[in-house]
Design a protein around this motif. Structure first.
Motif, mmCIF file in Angstrom:
data_model
loop_
_atom_site.group_PDB
_atom_site.id
_atom_site.type_symbol
_atom_site.label_atom_id
_atom_site.label_comp_id
_atom_site.label_asym_id
_atom_site.label_seq_id
_atom_site.Cartn_x
_atom_site.Cartn_y
_atom_site.Cartn_z
ATOM 1 N N THR A 1 0.837 -1.202 0.000
ATOM 2 C CA THR A 1 0.000 0.000 0.000
ATOM 3 C C THR A 1 0.871 1.251 0.000
ATOM 4 O O THR A 1 0.575 2.232 -0.692
ATOM 5 C CB THR A 1 -0.931 0.004 1.220
ATOM 6 N N ARG A 2 1.952 1.222 0.768
ATOM 7 C CA ARG A 2 2.879 2.355 0.812
ATOM 8 C C ARG A 2 3.477 2.607 -0.567
ATOM 9 O O ARG A 2 3.530 3.750 -1.041
ATOM 10 C CB ARG A 2 3.984 2.094 1.834
ATOM 11 N N GLN A 3 3.917 1.542 -1.249
ATOM 12 C CA GLN A 3 4.500 1.695 -2.584
ATOM 13 C C GLN A 3 3.473 2.249 -3.573
ATOM 14 O O GLN A 3 3.807 3.104 -4.404
ATOM 15 C CB GLN A 3 5.037 0.359 -3.090
ATOM 16 N N GLU A 4 2.241 1.772 -3.480
ATOM 17 C CA GLU A 4 1.191 2.275 -4.367
ATOM 18 C C GLU A 4 0.902 3.746 -4.093
ATOM 19 O O GLU A 4 0.673 4.519 -5.025
ATOM 20 C CB GLU A 4 -0.081 1.450 -4.201
ATOM 21 N N THR A 5 0.912 4.117 -2.833
ATOM 22 C CA THR A 5 0.666 5.513 -2.467
ATOM 23 C C THR A 5 1.770 6.415 -3.002
ATOM 24 O O THR A 5 1.506 7.466 -3.585
ATOM 25 C CB THR A 5 0.542 5.658 -0.941
ATOM 26 N N VAL A 6 3.012 6.002 -2.825
ATOM 27 C CA VAL A 6 4.145 6.795 -3.326
ATOM 28 C C VAL A 6 4.102 6.868 -4.850
ATOM 29 O O VAL A 6 4.356 7.932 -5.435
ATOM 30 C CB VAL A 6 5.488 6.223 -2.818
ATOM 31 N N ALA A 7 3.733 5.773 -5.507
ATOM 32 C CA ALA A 7 3.622 5.780 -6.973
ATOM 33 C C ALA A 7 2.523 6.748 -7.419
ATOM 34 O O ALA A 7 2.695 7.472 -8.407
ATOM 35 C CB ALA A 7 3.341 4.375 -7.485
ATOM 36 N N TRP A 8 1.407 6.757 -6.688
ATOM 37 C CA TRP A 8 0.318 7.677 -7.024
ATOM 38 C C TRP A 8 0.767 9.127 -6.837
ATOM 39 O O TRP A 8 0.512 9.978 -7.695
ATOM 40 C CB TRP A 8 -0.908 7.387 -6.148
ATOM 41 N N ILE A 9 1.444 9.400 -5.709
ATOM 42 C CA ILE A 9 1.928 10.757 -5.443
ATOM 43 C C ILE A 9 2.863 11.201 -6.565
ATOM 44 O O ILE A 9 2.731 12.296 -7.115
ATOM 45 C CB ILE A 9 2.640 10.824 -4.071
ATOM 46 N N ARG A 10 3.791 10.332 -6.927
ATOM 47 C CA ARG A 10 4.754 10.668 -7.978
ATOM 48 C C ARG A 10 4.049 10.917 -9.309
ATOM 49 O O ARG A 10 4.368 11.883 -10.015
ATOM 50 C CB ARG A 10 5.786 9.554 -8.129
ATOM 51 N N SER A 11 3.074 10.076 -9.643
ATOM 52 C CA SER A 11 2.388 10.246 -10.926
ATOM 53 C C SER A 11 1.618 11.566 -10.971
ATOM 54 O O SER A 11 1.565 12.218 -12.020
ATOM 55 C CB SER A 11 1.456 9.071 -11.206
ATOM 56 N N GLU A 12 1.029 11.963 -9.847
ATOM 57 C CA GLU A 12 0.311 13.238 -9.808
ATOM 58 C C GLU A 12 1.268 14.416 -9.999
ATOM 59 O O GLU A 12 0.963 15.366 -10.719
ATOM 60 C CB GLU A 12 -0.444 13.391 -8.483
ATOM 61 N N PHE A 13 2.427 14.349 -9.369
ATOM 62 C CA PHE A 13 3.396 15.429 -9.532
ATOM 63 C C PHE A 13 3.965 15.437 -10.950
ATOM 64 O O PHE A 13 4.161 16.503 -11.541
ATOM 65 C CB PHE A 13 4.501 15.327 -8.478
ATOM 66 N N GLU A 14 4.224 14.256 -11.504
ATOM 67 C CA GLU A 14 4.728 14.175 -12.881
ATOM 68 C C GLU A 14 3.698 14.709 -13.877
ATOM 69 O O GLU A 14 4.051 15.363 -14.852
ATOM 70 C CB GLU A 14 5.087 12.730 -13.237
ATOM 71 N N ARG A 15 2.434 14.408 -13.626
ATOM 72 C CA ARG A 15 1.360 14.844 -14.530
ATOM 73 C C ARG A 15 1.285 16.366 -14.616
ATOM 74 O O ARG A 15 0.952 16.928 -15.660
ATOM 75 C CB ARG A 15 0.034 14.272 -14.036
ATOM 76 N N ASN A 16 1.624 17.036 -13.536
ATOM 77 C CA ASN A 16 1.531 18.499 -13.485
ATOM 78 C C ASN A 16 2.884 19.181 -13.648
ATOM 79 O O ASN A 16 2.997 20.387 -13.443
ATOM 80 C CB ASN A 16 0.897 18.926 -12.163
ATOM 81 N N ARG A 17 3.872 18.440 -14.038
ATOM 82 C CA ARG A 17 5.245 18.941 -14.118
ATOM 83 C C ARG A 17 5.414 20.130 -15.066
ATOM 84 O O ARG A 17 6.194 21.044 -14.797
ATOM 85 C CB ARG A 17 6.164 17.819 -14.546
ATOM 86 N N ASN A 18 4.723 20.148 -16.168
ATOM 87 C CA ASN A 18 4.961 21.156 -17.202
ATOM 88 C C ASN A 18 4.067 22.382 -17.099
ATOM 89 O O ASN A 18 3.993 23.166 -18.047
ATOM 90 C CB ASN A 18 4.815 20.518 -18.587
ATOM 91 N N LEU A 19 3.409 22.564 -15.971
ATOM 92 C CA LEU A 19 2.581 23.752 -15.795
ATOM 93 C C LEU A 19 3.467 24.994 -15.698
ATOM 94 O O LEU A 19 4.523 24.965 -15.066
ATOM 95 C CB LEU A 19 1.743 23.647 -14.527
ATOM 96 N N THR A 20 3.018 26.081 -16.316
ATOM 97 C CA THR A 20 3.797 27.319 -16.262
ATOM 98 C C THR A 20 2.997 28.486 -15.689
ATOM 99 O O THR A 20 3.580 29.481 -15.286
ATOM 100 C CB THR A 20 4.309 27.709 -17.662
ATOM 101 N N ASP A 21 1.681 28.368 -15.645
ATOM 102 C CA ASP A 21 0.832 29.429 -15.115
ATOM 103 C C ASP A 21 0.920 29.418 -13.584
ATOM 104 O O ASP A 21 0.514 28.455 -12.933
ATOM 105 C CB ASP A 21 -0.607 29.203 -15.567
ATOM 106 N N ALA A 22 1.472 30.488 -13.004
ATOM 107 C CA ALA A 22 1.699 30.551 -11.554
ATOM 108 C C ALA A 22 0.397 30.391 -10.770
ATOM 109 O O ALA A 22 0.372 29.710 -9.738
ATOM 110 C CB ALA A 22 2.390 31.858 -11.180
ATOM 111 N N GLY A 23 -0.676 30.971 -11.247
ATOM 112 C CA GLY A 23 -1.961 30.849 -10.558
ATOM 113 C C GLY A 23 -2.456 29.411 -10.544
ATOM 114 O O GLY A 23 -2.971 28.922 -9.536
#
Length: 77
Positions: free
Chosen positions: A32-54
């Motif tokens: 469960t811990r590994q799945e949670t960390v994988a989910w956290i990482r995927s969410e951050f990776e998904r939003n990696r290329n955002l440039t709008d500060a707001g």
């Protein structure tokens, strides 16, 4: 063009990511811990290329709330 605000937000995002990964250590089941960390990482990776500060600020608020809901003891310090 990246501004000072972008660099500050980048640090806040990295700090939140580190905090979330460290806080996941309270999850007793390793799978469960590994799945949670994988989910956290995927969410951050998904939003990696955002440039709008707001938009980045809004996503940070949402991420904090989601992490607080998943790992409630992580923000009580």
């Amino acid at each position: 063009m990246l501004t000072l605000k972008h660099f500050i937000l980048k640090q806040q995002v990295l700090n939140l990511y580190r905090h979330a990964v460290r806080a996941s250590k309270v999850i007793p089941d390793p799978v469960t811990r590994q799945e949670t960390v994988a989910w956290i990482r995927s969410e951050f990776e998904r939003n990696r290329n955002l440039t709008d500060a707001g938009l980045i600020e809004d996503r940070l608020k949402i991420a904090r709330r989601e992490i607080r809901n998943i790992l409630p003891s992580s923000f009580n310090k």
